[in-house]
Scaffold this active site. Structure first.
Site, mmCIF file in Angstrom:
data_model
loop_
_atom_site.group_PDB
_atom_site.id
_atom_site.type_symbol
_atom_site.label_atom_id
_atom_site.label_comp_id
_atom_site.label_asym_id
_atom_site.label_seq_id
_atom_site.Cartn_x
_atom_site.Cartn_y
_atom_site.Cartn_z
ATOM 1 N N ILE A 168 29.109 -7.081 96.603
ATOM 2 C CA ILE A 168 29.254 -6.245 97.803
ATOM 3 C C ILE A 168 28.446 -4.945 97.679
ATOM 4 O O ILE A 168 28.131 -4.321 98.701
ATOM 5 C CB ILE A 168 30.768 -5.949 98.047
ATOM 6 C CG1 ILE A 168 31.025 -5.650 99.509
ATOM 7 C CG2 ILE A 168 31.281 -4.846 97.151
ATOM 8 C CD1 ILE A 168 32.503 -5.694 99.888
ATOM 9 N N ASN B 150 30.396 -7.485 81.800
ATOM 10 C CA ASN B 150 31.036 -6.267 81.318
ATOM 11 C C ASN B 150 32.430 -6.597 80.797
ATOM 12 O O ASN B 150 33.136 -7.426 81.389
ATOM 13 C CB ASN B 150 31.133 -5.240 82.457
ATOM 14 C CG ASN B 150 29.761 -4.852 82.985
ATOM 15 O OD1 ASN B 150 28.801 -4.767 82.221
ATOM 16 N ND2 ASN B 150 29.659 -4.619 84.283
ATOM 17 N N GLN C 237 33.846 -2.713 83.045
ATOM 18 C CA GLN C 237 34.492 -3.741 83.865
ATOM 19 C C GLN C 237 35.484 -3.096 84.837
ATOM 20 O O GLN C 237 36.260 -2.216 84.453
ATOM 21 C CB GLN C 237 35.228 -4.744 82.962
ATOM 22 C CG GLN C 237 35.816 -5.918 83.736
ATOM 23 C CD GLN C 237 36.397 -7.002 82.824
ATOM 24 O OE1 GLN C 237 36.458 -6.844 81.595
ATOM 25 N NE2 GLN C 237 36.834 -8.098 83.422
ATOM 26 N N HIS D 251 33.447 -12.324 85.165
ATOM 27 C CA HIS D 251 32.324 -12.609 86.075
ATOM 28 C C HIS D 251 31.014 -12.287 85.390
ATOM 29 O O HIS D 251 30.907 -11.325 84.638
ATOM 30 C CB HIS D 251 32.457 -11.835 87.384
ATOM 31 C CG HIS D 251 32.765 -10.384 87.209
ATOM 32 N ND1 HIS D 251 34.030 -9.928 86.922
ATOM 33 C CD2 HIS D 251 31.974 -9.289 87.268
ATOM 34 C CE1 HIS D 251 34.010 -8.620 86.808
ATOM 35 N NE2 HIS D 251 32.776 -8.197 87.008
ATOM 36 N N LEU D 252 30.036 -13.133 85.697
ATOM 37 C CA LEU D 252 28.692 -12.964 85.164
ATOM 38 C C LEU D 252 27.821 -12.404 86.290
ATOM 39 O O LEU D 252 27.647 -13.043 87.324
ATOM 40 C CB LEU D 252 28.167 -14.330 84.721
ATOM 41 C CG LEU D 252 26.812 -14.379 84.024
ATOM 42 C CD1 LEU D 252 26.877 -13.650 82.685
ATOM 43 C CD2 LEU D 252 26.384 -15.831 83.821
ATOM 44 N N HIS D 253 27.308 -11.189 86.085
ATOM 45 C CA HIS D 253 26.385 -10.610 87.065
ATOM 46 C C HIS D 253 25.015 -11.248 86.859
ATOM 47 O O HIS D 253 24.499 -11.262 85.733
ATOM 48 C CB HIS D 253 26.200 -9.108 86.837
ATOM 49 C CG HIS D 253 27.414 -8.268 87.048
ATOM 50 N ND1 HIS D 253 27.600 -7.498 88.170
ATOM 51 C CD2 HIS D 253 28.496 -8.052 86.262
ATOM 52 C CE1 HIS D 253 28.743 -6.836 88.077
ATOM 53 N NE2 HIS D 253 29.308 -7.145 86.920
HETATM 54 P P1 5GP Z 1 32.412 -5.150 87.055
HETATM 55 O O1 5GP Z 1 32.285 -3.657 87.250
HETATM 56 O O2 5GP Z 1 33.866 -5.548 86.893
HETATM 57 O O3 5GP Z 1 31.543 -5.709 85.992
HETATM 58 O O4 5GP Z 1 31.876 -5.798 88.391
HETATM 59 C C1 5GP Z 1 32.646 -5.926 89.532
HETATM 60 C C2 5GP Z 1 31.689 -6.134 90.675
HETATM 61 O O5 5GP Z 1 32.423 -6.601 91.784
HETATM 62 C C3 5GP Z 1 30.974 -4.842 91.127
HETATM 63 O O6 5GP Z 1 29.567 -5.007 90.979
HETATM 64 C C4 5GP Z 1 31.410 -4.680 92.574
HETATM 65 O O7 5GP Z 1 30.391 -4.194 93.414
HETATM 66 C C5 5GP Z 1 31.846 -6.087 92.950
HETATM 67 N N1 5GP Z 1 32.871 -6.122 93.978
HETATM 68 C C6 5GP Z 1 33.992 -5.351 94.043
HETATM 69 N N2 5GP Z 1 34.723 -5.695 95.117
HETATM 70 C C7 5GP Z 1 34.056 -6.702 95.731
HETATM 71 C C8 5GP Z 1 34.330 -7.481 96.903
HETATM 72 O O8 5GP Z 1 35.349 -7.321 97.593
HETATM 73 N N3 5GP Z 1 33.430 -8.425 97.237
HETATM 74 C C9 5GP Z 1 32.296 -8.651 96.503
HETATM 75 N N4 5GP Z 1 31.467 -9.597 96.924
HETATM 76 N N5 5GP Z 1 32.012 -7.937 95.385
HETATM 77 C C10 5GP Z 1 32.883 -6.975 95.006
#
Ligand code: 5GP
Length: 114
Positions: free
Chosen positions: A31, A87, A94, A100-102
């Site tokens: 998002i 992360n 995280q 999740h894998l970016h």
């Molecule tokens: P993290 O910081 O845990 O490695 O990554 C979480 C990711 O989830 C972030 O890049 C953030 O932008 C994404 N994200 C958070 N909320 C949502 C959502 O409601 N929908 C989508 N598609 N991505 C989200």
């Protein structure tokens, strides 16, 4: 499936721009994209963090990476390259506790990451 934001996306309780799905993996656009292509690959089986993955889950975890590379090839940017990042916990950055894998692509990545 855990009751996280991403669990809700798997169950279609909240919308997402889904780009890939198979029996074990779902992928959808982030998002808040940090690159022209920024997709999150998640296992349908919920693990909070990388620390929660055991040897029994190695096949599902391997499928996560294979889904990412398969999709990158299908999209045509695999040869140019891309970055996969996972992360883990607070210091890793995280924020959503469903592993999740970016997958980031479409621009030159830099090292070290922030
Ligand atoms: P993290 O910081 O845990 O490695 O990554 C979480 C990711 O989830 C972030 O890049 C953030 O932008 C994404 N994200 C958070 N909320 C949502 C959502 O409601 N929908 C989508 N598609 N991505 C989200």
């Amino acid at each position: 499936m855990g009751d996280t934001l991403f669990g809700k996306i798997i169950r279609r309780d909240i919308p997402a721009d889904i780009v890939y799905e198979d029996d074990d993996v779902l992928a959808f656009r982030d998002i808040n994209p940090q690159a022209p292509v920024h997709v999150l690959f998640i296992p349908k089986k919920a693990f909070a963090t990388l620390n929660d993955v055991s040897a029994d889950d190695a096949i599902v975890f391997g499928k996560l990476f294979l889904a990412a590379s398969t999709w990158a090839k299908a999209q045509g940017f695999a040869d140019n390259g891309y970055r996969c990042v996972m992360n883990c916990n607070k210091d890793g950055g995280q924020t959503v506790y469903h592993i999740h894998l970016h997958l980031l692509a479409g621009r030159q990545m830099h090292w070290p990451p922030g």
